[in-house]
Design an enzyme around this catalytic site. Structure first.
Site, PDB file in Angstrom:
ATOM      1  N   GLU A  45      24.072  84.311  18.065  1.00  0.00           N
ATOM      2  CA  GLU A  45      24.577  83.089  18.682  1.00  0.00           C
ATOM      3  C   GLU A  45      26.104  83.028  18.564  1.00  0.00           C
ATOM      4  O   GLU A  45      26.671  83.292  17.500  1.00  0.00           O
ATOM      5  CB  GLU A  45      23.936  81.875  17.993  1.00  0.00           C
ATOM      6  CG  GLU A  45      24.288  80.541  18.592  1.00  0.00           C
ATOM      7  CD  GLU A  45      23.541  79.389  17.935  1.00  0.00           C
ATOM      8  OE1 GLU A  45      23.590  78.278  18.489  1.00  0.00           O
ATOM      9  OE2 GLU A  45      22.901  79.594  16.880  1.00  0.00           O
ATOM     10  N   LYS A 114      22.184  76.390  25.769  1.00  0.00           N
ATOM     11  CA  LYS A 114      21.221  75.997  24.735  1.00  0.00           C
ATOM     12  C   LYS A 114      20.665  74.616  25.055  1.00  0.00           C
ATOM     13  O   LYS A 114      21.416  73.703  25.407  1.00  0.00           O
ATOM     14  CB  LYS A 114      21.920  76.003  23.374  1.00  0.00           C
ATOM     15  CG  LYS A 114      20.999  75.896  22.172  1.00  0.00           C
ATOM     16  CD  LYS A 114      21.782  76.095  20.877  1.00  0.00           C
ATOM     17  CE  LYS A 114      20.889  76.033  19.651  1.00  0.00           C
ATOM     18  NZ  LYS A 114      21.649  76.266  18.395  1.00  0.00           N
ATOM     19  N   CYS A 175      18.322  80.093  18.711  1.00  0.00           N
ATOM     20  CA  CYS A 175      18.266  79.623  17.325  1.00  0.00           C
ATOM     21  C   CYS A 175      17.340  78.425  17.139  1.00  0.00           C
ATOM     22  O   CYS A 175      16.128  78.567  17.042  1.00  0.00           O
ATOM     23  CB  CYS A 175      19.674  79.319  16.829  1.00  0.00           C
ATOM     24  SG  CYS A 175      19.783  79.186  15.019  1.00  0.00           S
ATOM     25  N   SER A 357      32.214  80.483 -20.688  1.00  0.00           N
ATOM     26  CA  SER A 357      32.033  79.613 -21.859  1.00  0.00           C
ATOM     27  C   SER A 357      31.053  80.153 -22.874  1.00  0.00           C
ATOM     28  O   SER A 357      30.944  79.599 -23.964  1.00  0.00           O
ATOM     29  CB  SER A 357      31.553  78.236 -21.400  1.00  0.00           C
ATOM     30  OG  SER A 357      30.217  78.329 -20.926  1.00  0.00           O
TER      31      SER A 357
END
Length: 583
Positions: A45, A114, A175, A357
């Site tokens: 896309e 689309k 999509c 840490s």
């Protein structure tokens, strides 16, 4: 009579607004597809401009440069004798659409906008595009002059239509349309479309690959047909990682699986399939055929071209494959690591700086960088010249070839334990030992002088000296003192990220890594502007539960006993987040 078709789909690592680079990757994918015998090629896309252009879609330059890339593709000899299906934004009658452009031999066949836009979660397509709402209708699109000069066409069909070649029919969905309740492939399949294509810009979420594969296999199980899915891959400049997973399926079975996590910029899949398998499969489903007899037809664009050859009797067919899924822990090990690599090479920085840490979260973040180094070494070992060139640029050494992940980690990752008067020897040792086992360049320092200087300013102005609860102070004093320590660490982290390489006589700067997991962010269980304030936070979308599984995988896969000690200490303390006093 030919009936076997070879089709290609791909996953491309496209960069937002990198028009020249995107053009080269598209051309490379078409070249590979043709070399493998394909006569149709599908791309991701919005591959021409890159998916993540965001508000740059508003700029006319984005549309102009996309058209210039399209012109270069039309003109290239690489695109001859293969139907090319590319994605780009197009303005039609002053409305901006997210489009597929299909062309063959310097002629545009169809522009398909689309029809269902993604507009939830991380997606905001309705901000930039308008969905095409005229179902099964087309209009004339007047081509810009630069395209007319090449194609010798004045107008081309624009809208909801399908391509009808000499031997088959091809229909496109984009999509999000695969994920909608009534996907276009349903009615297209009933109307005789035999090859469905889906160009995606789908980002990585843990376990999402299962949903993608299920949707595609179910679509072709119920309706028959061949389904191609292309996807973006990599980090195109934003927080998201696009995870490939290109695939080719037919009649409910997978015939080609693309990688989900890879450092390669271009990946092309092909399959040779028999159209008669689609036709015979459909002929046996009487309920489908009854529905097909009543469906409204799609406009067909006739294409004088065949995907099959006349003499294909001896052409070998592709065999079905079983989809191989990664476990969630493997997805964490690979996905964020690939994203880190893309972010690092595109930011043109020299590596990462991580406050370590001795706890689980910062240890897991260090392991993601170590996993990235593993993937880089593997890619170079398998001959990736692109990855080798990128790593040489990052370490500023043209003759360098990474072979050992620990050695590469020492060049790319700087870890730092920032002790205070509240720190324990155990956390210091765990941080030091983990850094040694992954190979990072490790710094140990004490922040007390900086903390005392900040508190000295407060005492000078107010005449008051706050104390920790253990020394008789109130909870308000104690929290403020903890926050001062945490925020001083952030300032020191950025100072060392900018100048630690300079102090070693090396060029470049480092990106600061955060290590706050998604549970801490959702609960607000962190200090604002402490070490969670970083350039990027690779575990920021991962829950504590999934992170624990990833740490277990790292202990087994990378043989890191220091990580085991971090986990044991975490379980013993029964404190979920790494609080400022946990150093």
């Amino acid at each position: 009579m030919g009936r076997k078709v070879t089709v290609a789909t791909c996953a491309l690592n496209q960069w937002a607004l990198d028009f020249e680079g995107n053009l080269q990757r598209i051309l490379k994918s078409i070249e590979i597809a043709k070399h493998k015998g394909a006569r149709y090629r599908l791309g991701p896309e919005l591959e021409i401009c890159g998916y993540g252009c965001w508000d740059h879609y508003y700029e006319s330059d984005t549309l102009l440069h996309s058209l210039q890339v399209l012109a270069a593709l039309l003109e290239s000899p690489v695109t001859q004798d293969i139907i090319c299906d590319v994605g780009m934004p197009i303005m039609h009658r002053n409305v901006r659409y997210n489009c597929r452009v299909m062309f063959l031999n310097r002629k545009i066949l169809l522009i398909r906008p689309k029809v269902a836009l993604a507009n939830e979660g991380n997606y905001r397509e309705l901000r930039w595009f308008t969905p095409w709402s005229r179902s099964r209708q087309t209009e004339e699109y007047f081509l810009p002059r630069m395209i007319q000069d090449l194609t010798k066409q004045e107008t081309v069909p624009f809208g909801d239509a399908v391509l009808s070649t000499r031997d088959t029919c091809i229909g496109s969905e984009v999509c999000e349309e695969l994920w909608t309740p009534h996907s276009p492939h349903v009615d297209m399949g009933l109307d005789g479309v035999e090859i469905f294509t889906n160009a995606s810009g789908s980002h990585h979420v843990l376990r999402k690959a299962h949903a993608r594969v299920d949707l595609v296999t179910m679509a072709t199980t119920k309706n028959g047909g061949i389904y191609l899915l292309a996807n973006q891959k990599g980090c195109d400049g934003d927080r998201l990682y696009y995870d490939g997973c290109a695939l080719i399926a037919m009649n409910g079975s997978i015939f080609a699986q693309g990688s989900q996590f890879s450092l390669d910029d271009v990946e092309v899949l092909t399959a040779t399939l028999d159209l008669e398998d689609v036709r015979s499969y459909r002929a046996e489903i009487s309920s489908r055929n009854l529905a097909a007899s009543r469906v409204s037809p799609y406009p067909r664009v006739k294409v004088d071209f065949a995907l099959s050859c006349h003499e294909d009797l001896l052409e070998p067919l592709s065999e079905p494959v079983e989809w191989k899924y990664h476990s969630p822990a493997e997805e964490i090990s690979l996905g964020p690591a690939c994203w880190l690599w893309d972010f690092l090479r595109r930011s043109q920085q020299a590596g990462f700086f991580l406050p370590l840490s001795g706890g689980v979260d910062s240890g897991a973040t260090a392991c993601l960088v170590y996993s990235m180094c593993h993937q880089v070494c593997e890619a170079v070992k398998h001959g990736s010249q692109e990855v080798l060139a990128d790593v040489r640029t990052i370490v500023n050494q043209t003759s360098y070839t990474p072979q050992d992940p620990r050695e590469l980690c020492g060049r790319i990752l700087t870890t730092c334990y920032m002790a205070s008067e509240n720190s324990s020897r155990e956390t210091c040792n765990r941080a030091r030992d983990l850094a040694q086992q992954i190979g990072s360049h490790h710094i140990g320092l004490n922040i007390d002088p900086a903390v005392k200087a900040v508190l000295g300013i407060f005492s000078l102005v107010t005449g008051k000296s706050p104390a920790f609860a253990a020394h008789g102070g109130s909870s308000r004093e104690s929290l403020a003192l903890q926050n001062v320590q945490a925020r001083v660490r952030m300032v020191i982290a950025y100072l060392f990220a900018q100048l630690s390489l300079w102090s070693r006589g090396a060029p470049g700067r480092l990106l600061v890594l955060g290590s706050a997991n998604v549970d801490e962010s959702l609960l607000g269980y962190l200090t604002k502007y402490d070490c969670s304030s970083a350039d990027i936070n690779p575990i920021g979308g991962i829950s504590k539960t999934d992170l624990r599984a990833f740490v277990q995988l790292c202990m087994e896969r990378f043989q890191l006993p220091a990580l085991q000690r971090c986990v044991c200490a975490h379980e013993a303390s029964a404190v979920a987040p790494e609080s400022p006093a946990s150093w």
